[in-house]
Design an enzyme around this catalytic site. Sequence first.
Site, mmCIF file in Angstrom:
data_model
loop_
_atom_site.group_PDB
_atom_site.id
_atom_site.type_symbol
_atom_site.label_atom_id
_atom_site.label_comp_id
_atom_site.label_asym_id
_atom_site.label_seq_id
_atom_site.Cartn_x
_atom_site.Cartn_y
_atom_site.Cartn_z
ATOM 1 C CB CYS A 2 -0.924 0.103 1.210
ATOM 2 S SG CYS A 2 -2.051 -1.269 1.385
ATOM 3 N NE ARG A 27 4.578 1.800 -0.307
ATOM 4 C CZ ARG A 27 5.634 1.444 0.405
ATOM 5 N NH1 ARG A 27 6.836 1.607 -0.095
ATOM 6 N NH2 ARG A 27 5.500 0.926 1.601
ATOM 7 C CD1 TRP A 74 -0.366 -6.108 -3.314
ATOM 8 C CD2 TRP A 74 -0.464 -6.777 -1.182
ATOM 9 N NE1 TRP A 74 -0.005 -7.434 -3.268
ATOM 10 C CE2 TRP A 74 -0.056 -7.872 -1.986
ATOM 11 C CE3 TRP A 74 -0.607 -6.981 0.186
ATOM 12 C CZ2 TRP A 74 0.221 -9.132 -1.453
ATOM 13 C CZ3 TRP A 74 -0.327 -8.228 0.722
ATOM 14 C CH2 TRP A 74 0.088 -9.287 -0.094
ATOM 15 C CG ASN A 100 1.776 0.684 4.153
ATOM 16 O OD1 ASN A 100 1.456 -0.490 3.998
ATOM 17 N ND2 ASN A 100 3.021 1.108 4.054
ATOM 18 N N GLY A 101 -0.222 -0.916 6.605
ATOM 19 C CA GLY A 101 0.276 -1.728 7.715
ATOM 20 C C GLY A 101 -0.753 -2.773 8.078
ATOM 21 C CD GLU A 467 16.231 -13.044 -9.329
ATOM 22 O OE1 GLU A 467 15.654 -13.581 -8.375
ATOM 23 O OE2 GLU A 467 15.924 -11.922 -9.765
ATOM 24 C CE LYS A 471 12.941 -10.643 -11.144
ATOM 25 N NZ LYS A 471 13.591 -10.751 -9.914
ATOM 26 C CD GLU A 474 9.133 -11.586 -9.612
ATOM 27 O OE1 GLU A 474 8.564 -11.272 -8.571
ATOM 28 O OE2 GLU A 474 10.358 -11.424 -9.792
ATOM 29 C CG HIS A 490 17.773 -36.755 -6.980
ATOM 30 N ND1 HIS A 490 18.223 -38.033 -6.750
ATOM 31 C CD2 HIS A 490 18.866 -36.022 -7.274
ATOM 32 C CE1 HIS A 490 19.536 -38.065 -6.876
ATOM 33 N NE2 HIS A 490 19.956 -36.847 -7.203
ATOM 34 C CE LYS A 583 11.020 -2.469 -6.190
ATOM 35 N NZ LYS A 583 11.639 -3.521 -7.012
HETATM 36 C C1 F6R Z 1 11.185 -10.227 -6.946
HETATM 37 C C2 F6R Z 1 11.271 -9.268 -5.867
HETATM 38 C C3 F6R Z 1 11.054 -9.757 -4.477
HETATM 39 C C4 F6R Z 1 11.954 -8.965 -3.503
HETATM 40 C C5 F6R Z 1 11.634 -9.347 -2.057
HETATM 41 C C6 F6R Z 1 12.535 -8.635 -1.078
HETATM 42 O O1 F6R Z 1 11.456 -9.641 -8.186
HETATM 43 O O2 F6R Z 1 11.468 -8.101 -6.089
HETATM 44 O O3 F6R Z 1 11.259 -11.120 -4.356
HETATM 45 O O4 F6R Z 1 13.283 -9.251 -3.802
HETATM 46 O O5 F6R Z 1 10.307 -9.043 -1.779
HETATM 47 O O6 F6R Z 1 12.432 -7.261 -1.218
HETATM 48 P P1 F6R Z 1 13.557 -6.287 -0.660
HETATM 49 O O7 F6R Z 1 14.784 -6.519 -1.458
HETATM 50 O O8 F6R Z 1 12.985 -4.910 -0.850
HETATM 51 O O9 F6R Z 1 13.750 -6.642 0.781
#
Ligand code: F6R
Length: 588
Positions: A2, A27, A74, A100-101, A467, A471, A474, A490, A583
């Site tokens: 949020c 966010r 969110w 937000n929280g 990773e 990517k 998601e 396995h 984010k």
């Molecule tokens: C994936 C992504 C998330 C963040 C995770 C941690 O693309 O961005 O997996 O890496 O939520 O976020 P931070 O780095 O802000 O602690």
Amino acid sequence: MCGIIGYVGEREVAPIIFSGLKKLEYRGYDSAGIATVHNGKICIKKDSGKIDDIHSRMNLKNLPGCLGLGHTRWATHGGVTRENAHPHTDCSGEIVLVHNGIIENFQELRKLLKNHDFESETDTEIIAHLIEEEMKRGNDFVEASKSALKKIVGHYATLIMSKNDKRIIAARRGSPLVIGVGDKEYFPASDIPAFIDYTKNVIYLQDHDFVVLDKKGPKFFSLLNGKEIKREVSTVDWDAEQARKGEFDHFMLKEIIEQTETIQKAINQSSDVIKEVAEDIKNAKGIFFVACGTASYACMTGSYVFSKIAKKHINVVSGSEFPHFEHFLTDRTLVIEVSQSGETADTLDAVKVARRKGSKVLSIVNVMGSSLTRNSDKCLLTQSGPEICVLSTKAYTAQIALLILLAYATAGKLEEGKKQLKELYNSVYDLTALSTREHLKKLGEKLKNKDHMFTIGRGLMYPTALEAALKLKEVSYIHTEGFAGGDLKHGTIALIEGGTPCIVFVSKDTENDIISNAMEIKSRGGYIIGVGSENNEIFDYFIKVPESDITNPITHIIPMQILAYQVALLRGCDPDKPRNLAKSVTVR
Ligand code: F6R
């Protein structure tokens, strides 16, 4: 999760809040709303959906007044509906607020407020009714807000207005909140991009801060003891341009391309500071890397690098699992937390666990002034500039670059590490060039209708495989799983059938073994995509990247970021705002 923004000043408020919410959409983007106070009346427009869609339905910029607040959601408590969208009001319609929280005791509080009419299923609405209750007891708006917030268990960043007042109350505990400081105007918000078009001067609020804001300026109080306190103004070192898409269609592509610069900026750290941290690493008895999601894959990469370069064992633990490792912590343990936002709740909780045991906390963070930068004993900034796309790209490679530097410094070879990383400049430039992007788009065409994909790598290429899978899934919503090359057989190899794509990361030191693994998949009909420095007859599609040994995790992931972007576009997905994600994950 949020995003919130408010404004007090002399300008027409609704367009300012609207543009701020657009910048905070990363966010959370399932609902949005704006409230203004004008001539003793509260005016609200809100709905579910993305801000632009809501705006096209009800013109969010058309609200009167110079005092206002807004929210982009969110969902946590309650579905994605108009009723649950913020701002929320009390029964009398006097108080309006955004939050937000998470209010952990909201069910308990709701029972106590049984005589109140609730319009939503949110935890947030509780705050408005608590303030109403306090005002019924004779408290004024400010005192009532203080008392209400003290009753809350959980965390919040909140902005509150009353229809009979020209001030905004801003308060935080556990969720981010900063105030943009302009000339006779103030912008309390979740993050700096929300107001960077207006000012670069900011005040970072701390937990338990309670601020009363009008256009003459803010007054700060501590909710812990009620006393007035002081907070400094600082200036951010990036500008509005960096928080804009500019010529790019999406932030994701812009941020992928920026890696030519951001990796170089990340390594442009003071050698003294890097050496100091390396000393801490050498002196520690037990080291943990703690992070979530993409940042945790950077940590995993870091643990391989430390093993290879510095011959140091580092434990990598996800932020949410770290409390289960508390028993291994002592005052000699070093906990290194890695985060783009510096606001991830699970990562921040790990700091509390470390503190309980007297362990030292270092952090590698992108957002200056974030909670993690303030709660660590020492902090290295990745200096990638604002990362707006919900997916982490440039922050990830910057984190890896810094971890590589630290490993070399721990081995007493900092200059050698710097040299390796500086040499990356041209490779990263080529890897993000238009021709590479076109080549990956062609591959995207072949993958766009698949339901499942796999990625494999060995050694340093294993976290890269994880990773890459993250990517791809998601942003394109194609189920993609990453494995250590030796592990697929396995069990999961049972899922390989004719045409199942498998992306194989090849490095010189793992070449023979990973090609054998690729053969195993190919023999079962898999479609093999090779990422490496040399083509191989078993590859059905080849992505050429330079062999760069310790920096392979950077060079091999960049084409995957681009591929994920292309597949998302081909499938009609929004690369900057994938569904269900936000984010900063500020909930546990
Ligand atoms: C994936 C992504 C998330 C963040 C995770 C941690 O693309 O961005 O997996 O890496 O939520 O976020 P931070 O780095 O802000 O602690």
